[in-house]
Design a protein around this motif. Structure first.
Motif, PDB file in Angstrom:
ATOM      1  N   VAL A  55      68.911  -3.835  15.489  1.00 40.84           N
ATOM      2  CA  VAL A  55      69.757  -3.001  14.634  1.00 40.84           C
ATOM      3  C   VAL A  55      68.958  -2.525  13.418  1.00 40.84           C
ATOM      4  O   VAL A  55      68.981  -1.345  13.057  1.00 40.84           O
ATOM      5  CB  VAL A  55      71.035  -3.774  14.193  1.00 40.84           C
ATOM      6  N   TYR A  56      68.196  -3.433  12.810  1.00 33.90           N
ATOM      7  CA  TYR A  56      67.440  -3.065  11.608  1.00 33.90           C
ATOM      8  C   TYR A  56      66.369  -2.020  11.924  1.00 33.90           C
ATOM      9  O   TYR A  56      66.307  -0.975  11.278  1.00 33.90           O
ATOM     10  CB  TYR A  56      66.807  -4.298  10.948  1.00 33.90           C
ATOM     11  N   TYR A  57      65.557  -2.287  12.947  1.00 39.13           N
ATOM     12  CA  TYR A  57      64.473  -1.346  13.244  1.00 39.13           C
ATOM     13  C   TYR A  57      64.999  -0.060  13.876  1.00 39.13           C
ATOM     14  O   TYR A  57      64.369   0.991  13.774  1.00 39.13           O
ATOM     15  CB  TYR A  57      63.397  -2.007  14.111  1.00 39.13           C
ATOM     16  N   GLY A  58      66.178  -0.124  14.476  1.00 36.73           N
ATOM     17  CA  GLY A  58      66.804   1.092  14.985  1.00 36.73           C
ATOM     18  C   GLY A  58      67.115   2.066  13.863  1.00 36.73           C
ATOM     19  O   GLY A  58      67.051   3.280  14.033  1.00 36.73           O
ATOM     20  N   ARG A  59      67.452   1.542  12.695  1.00 35.08           N
ATOM     21  CA  ARG A  59      67.751   2.386  11.532  1.00 35.08           C
ATOM     22  C   ARG A  59      66.526   2.658  10.683  1.00 35.08           C
ATOM     23  O   ARG A  59      66.562   3.518   9.817  1.00 35.08           O
ATOM     24  CB  ARG A  59      68.803   1.710  10.642  1.00 35.08           C
ATOM     25  N   ASN A  60      65.485   1.882  10.867  1.00 33.50           N
ATOM     26  CA  ASN A  60      64.286   2.020  10.035  1.00 33.50           C
ATOM     27  C   ASN A  60      63.078   2.149  10.964  1.00 33.50           C
ATOM     28  O   ASN A  60      62.216   1.281  11.027  1.00 33.50           O
ATOM     29  CB  ASN A  60      64.132   0.807   9.112  1.00 33.50           C
ATOM     30  N   GLN A  61      63.070   3.283  11.686  1.00 35.05           N
ATOM     31  CA  GLN A  61      62.123   3.403  12.796  1.00 35.05           C
ATOM     32  C   GLN A  61      60.677   3.542  12.359  1.00 35.05           C
ATOM     33  O   GLN A  61      59.761   3.279  13.132  1.00 35.05           O
ATOM     34  CB  GLN A  61      62.533   4.582  13.673  1.00 35.05           C
ATOM     35  N   ARG A  62      60.470   3.952  11.117  1.00 34.30           N
ATOM     36  CA  ARG A  62      59.082   4.105  10.676  1.00 34.30           C
ATOM     37  C   ARG A  62      58.487   2.769  10.235  1.00 34.30           C
ATOM     38  O   ARG A  62      57.295   2.648  10.072  1.00 34.30           O
ATOM     39  CB  ARG A  62      58.983   5.132   9.555  1.00 34.30           C
ATOM     40  N   GLU A  63      59.373   1.788  10.031  1.00 38.05           N
ATOM     41  CA  GLU A  63      58.861   0.472   9.652  1.00 38.05           C
ATOM     42  C   GLU A  63      58.461  -0.298  10.900  1.00 38.05           C
ATOM     43  O   GLU A  63      59.101  -0.222  11.927  1.00 38.05           O
ATOM     44  CB  GLU A  63      59.940  -0.319   8.897  1.00 38.05           C
ATOM     45  N   ARG A  64      57.394  -1.042  10.775  1.00 39.22           N
ATOM     46  CA  ARG A  64      56.975  -1.911  11.869  1.00 39.22           C
ATOM     47  C   ARG A  64      56.880  -3.308  11.309  1.00 39.22           C
ATOM     48  O   ARG A  64      56.344  -3.516  10.223  1.00 39.22           O
ATOM     49  CB  ARG A  64      55.589  -1.483  12.393  1.00 39.22           C
ATOM     50  N   GLY A  65      57.366  -4.269  12.058  1.00 38.60           N
ATOM     51  CA  GLY A  65      57.272  -5.625  11.535  1.00 38.60           C
ATOM     52  C   GLY A  65      57.850  -6.630  12.491  1.00 38.60           C
ATOM     53  O   GLY A  65      58.215  -6.298  13.621  1.00 38.60           O
ATOM     54  N   THR A  66      57.986  -7.813  12.010  1.00 40.84           N
ATOM     55  CA  THR A  66      58.458  -8.916  12.843  1.00 40.84           C
ATOM     56  C   THR A  66      59.966  -9.048  12.757  1.00 40.84           C
ATOM     57  O   THR A  66      60.608  -8.465  11.874  1.00 40.84           O
ATOM     58  CB  THR A  66      57.847 -10.230  12.339  1.00 40.84           C
ATOM     59  N   ALA A  67      60.530  -9.830  13.649  1.00 40.42           N
ATOM     60  CA  ALA A  67      61.957 -10.132  13.597  1.00 40.42           C
ATOM     61  C   ALA A  67      62.285 -10.855  12.296  1.00 40.42           C
ATOM     62  O   ALA A  67      63.334 -10.627  11.693  1.00 40.42           O
ATOM     63  CB  ALA A  67      62.352 -10.988  14.795  1.00 40.42           C
ATOM     64  N   MET A  68      61.348 -11.699  11.841  1.00 39.75           N
ATOM     65  CA  MET A  68      61.551 -12.419  10.585  1.00 39.75           C
ATOM     66  C   MET A  68      61.724 -11.453   9.424  1.00 39.75           C
ATOM     67  O   MET A  68      62.592 -11.616   8.582  1.00 39.75           O
ATOM     68  CB  MET A  68      60.349 -13.357  10.335  1.00 39.75           C
ATOM     69  N   LYS A  69      60.882 -10.419   9.402  1.00 34.99           N
ATOM     70  CA  LYS A  69      60.966  -9.447   8.311  1.00 34.99           C
ATOM     71  C   LYS A  69      62.315  -8.710   8.365  1.00 34.99           C
ATOM     72  O   LYS A  69      62.949  -8.483   7.336  1.00 34.99           O
ATOM     73  CB  LYS A  69      59.817  -8.440   8.410  1.00 34.99           C
ATOM     74  N   ALA A  70      62.761  -8.369   9.572  1.00 36.60           N
ATOM     75  CA  ALA A  70      64.050  -7.687   9.718  1.00 36.60           C
ATOM     76  C   ALA A  70      65.178  -8.563   9.197  1.00 36.60           C
ATOM     77  O   ALA A  70      66.092  -8.098   8.510  1.00 36.60           O
ATOM     78  CB  ALA A  70      64.286  -7.323  11.181  1.00 36.60           C
ATOM     79  N   PRO A 120      78.391  -7.038  10.167  1.00 36.72           N
ATOM     80  CA  PRO A 120      78.754  -7.503  11.518  1.00 36.72           C
ATOM     81  C   PRO A 120      77.604  -8.156  12.291  1.00 36.72           C
ATOM     82  O   PRO A 120      77.851  -8.946  13.194  1.00 36.72           O
ATOM     83  CB  PRO A 120      79.216  -6.208  12.216  1.00 36.72           C
ATOM     84  N   VAL A 121      76.336  -7.831  11.950  1.00 40.50           N
ATOM     85  CA  VAL A 121      75.218  -8.455  12.682  1.00 40.50           C
ATOM     86  C   VAL A 121      74.619  -9.637  11.928  1.00 40.50           C
ATOM     87  O   VAL A 121      73.635 -10.223  12.363  1.00 40.50           O
ATOM     88  CB  VAL A 121      74.081  -7.459  13.028  1.00 40.50           C
ATOM     89  N   GLU A 122      75.234  -9.978  10.786  1.00 45.39           N
ATOM     90  CA  GLU A 122      74.665 -11.030   9.940  1.00 45.39           C
ATOM     91  C   GLU A 122      74.452 -12.335  10.713  1.00 45.39           C
ATOM     92  O   GLU A 122      73.484 -13.042  10.489  1.00 45.39           O
ATOM     93  CB  GLU A 122      75.575 -11.270   8.732  1.00 45.39           C
ATOM     94  N   PHE A 123      75.380 -12.659  11.600  1.00 49.84           N
ATOM     95  CA  PHE A 123      75.265 -13.903  12.351  1.00 49.84           C
ATOM     96  C   PHE A 123      75.021 -13.641  13.836  1.00 49.84           C
ATOM     97  O   PHE A 123      75.218 -14.508  14.675  1.00 49.84           O
ATOM     98  CB  PHE A 123      76.500 -14.778  12.125  1.00 49.84           C
ATOM     99  N   ALA A 124      74.577 -12.432  14.146  1.00 49.79           N
ATOM    100  CA  ALA A 124      74.203 -12.097  15.523  1.00 49.79           C
ATOM    101  C   ALA A 124      72.860 -12.753  15.841  1.00 49.79           C
ATOM    102  O   ALA A 124      72.126 -13.129  14.929  1.00 49.79           O
ATOM    103  CB  ALA A 124      74.096 -10.584  15.669  1.00 49.79           C
ATOM    104  N   PRO A 125      72.536 -12.889  17.139  1.00 48.86           N
ATOM    105  CA  PRO A 125      71.215 -13.429  17.478  1.00 48.86           C
ATOM    106  C   PRO A 125      70.103 -12.624  16.799  1.00 48.86           C
ATOM    107  O   PRO A 125      70.243 -11.421  16.593  1.00 48.86           O
ATOM    108  CB  PRO A 125      71.155 -13.250  19.005  1.00 48.86           C
ATOM    109  N   VAL A 126      69.018 -13.315  16.478  1.00 49.14           N
ATOM    110  CA  VAL A 126      67.897 -12.707  15.755  1.00 49.14           C
ATOM    111  C   VAL A 126      67.441 -11.404  16.415  1.00 49.14           C
ATOM    112  O   VAL A 126      67.181 -10.414  15.741  1.00 49.14           O
ATOM    113  CB  VAL A 126      66.722 -13.707  15.683  1.00 49.14           C
ATOM    114  N   ARG A 127      67.352 -11.431  17.753  1.00 47.76           N
ATOM    115  CA  ARG A 127      66.868 -10.254  18.472  1.00 47.76           C
ATOM    116  C   ARG A 127      67.748  -9.032  18.203  1.00 47.76           C
ATOM    117  O   ARG A 127      67.261  -7.932  17.982  1.00 47.76           O
ATOM    118  CB  ARG A 127      66.875 -10.553  19.971  1.00 47.76           C
TER     119      ARG A 127
END
Ligand code: ZN
Length: 230
Positions: free
Chosen positions: A106-121, A94-101
């Motif tokens: 959504v990605y970092y919300g589920r992977n809170q120990r990961e730190r990175g850029t929006a590009m990486k997400a 459902p977020v595949e075509f959502a805005p990058v932000r």
């Protein structure tokens, strides 16, 4: 005599003829993938053969019991991979075509120990979805499984006051049954101080994941359902 090397991929009940001896009417067959000289899988789903357990036992020089046990374990692992794929698709498609932000949140919300850029997400979401779709499209041990947002079903999820999932029920197709279910769930939730969520997912197990996800994930989940089903 050269010994054919195989690895057991699973056990199937929709392929009832032995590719080795031609025996028909078997209850189930074992899916065997050829291995190359180095022991790597040598092929795709099209190269898999389906042998009855006795022919598979001969081909592997194993007992039939070992063949059956190994095939069951391999199939259980495949089923787990399928379940994981359905969860990933239910969360991320459902977020595949959502805005990058939003995708990054959504990605970092589920992977809170990961730190990175929006590009990486974005890359991770794309990779997880591609893997999940490939898993469900694999026909080694059965027909392809549903994997699109159009295949989502809706589920009513009843949560306790401390946000534990008490029940997950598929929403009925029929409008009056749907209203009846919604009213009953609401009443039950009020009585115990809990709450009711309606989520869309590929199966009930994935629906639990969506129910436990953050608000933004569920917002996109609802939007995706509405876009494809209304
Ligand atoms: Zn056979």
């Amino acid at each position: 005599m050269p010994i054919a090397k195989w690895t057991i991929k699973g056990i199937v009940d929709d392929h009832q003829e032995c590719d080795c001896c031609g025996r028909r009417g078997l209850k189930r067959t074992v899916a065997l993938m050829p291995l190359d000289a180095d022991g790597n899988e040598d092929g795709t789903a099209e190269d898999v053969v389906y042998y009855g357990t006795s022919c598979a036992a001969t081909a592997l020089s194993w007992t039939q019991g070992r063949v059956t046990d190994t095939a069951r374990a391999a199939q259980a692992k495949r089923d787990q991979h399928d379940a994981f794929a359905r969860r990933m698709i239910s969360i991320y498609a459902p977020v595949e075509f959502a805005p990058v932000r939003d995708r990054a949140r959504v990605y970092y919300g589920r992977n809170q120990r990961e730190r990175g850029t929006a590009m990486k997400a974005m890359e991770e979401v794309a990779r997880l979805l591609a893997e999940a779709r490939a898993t469900l499209a694999d026909t080694t041990t059965g027909p392809a499984r549903p994997s699109r947002i159009e295949d989502f079903r809706r589920y009513v999820v009843l949560l306790t006051v401390d946000l534990r999932i008490l029940r997950v029920l598929p929403v009925p197709e029929e409008e009056s049954a749907r209203q009846e279910q919604a009213a009953a769930a609401q009443l039950r939730a009020e009585r115990m101080g809990g709450s009711v969520l309606v989520v869309a997912a590929l199966d009930a197990e994935a629906a639990r994941d969506v129910a436990y996800a953050d608000d933004l994930t569920r917002e996109w989940n609802t939007k995706a359902w509405q876009a494809t089903h209304v």
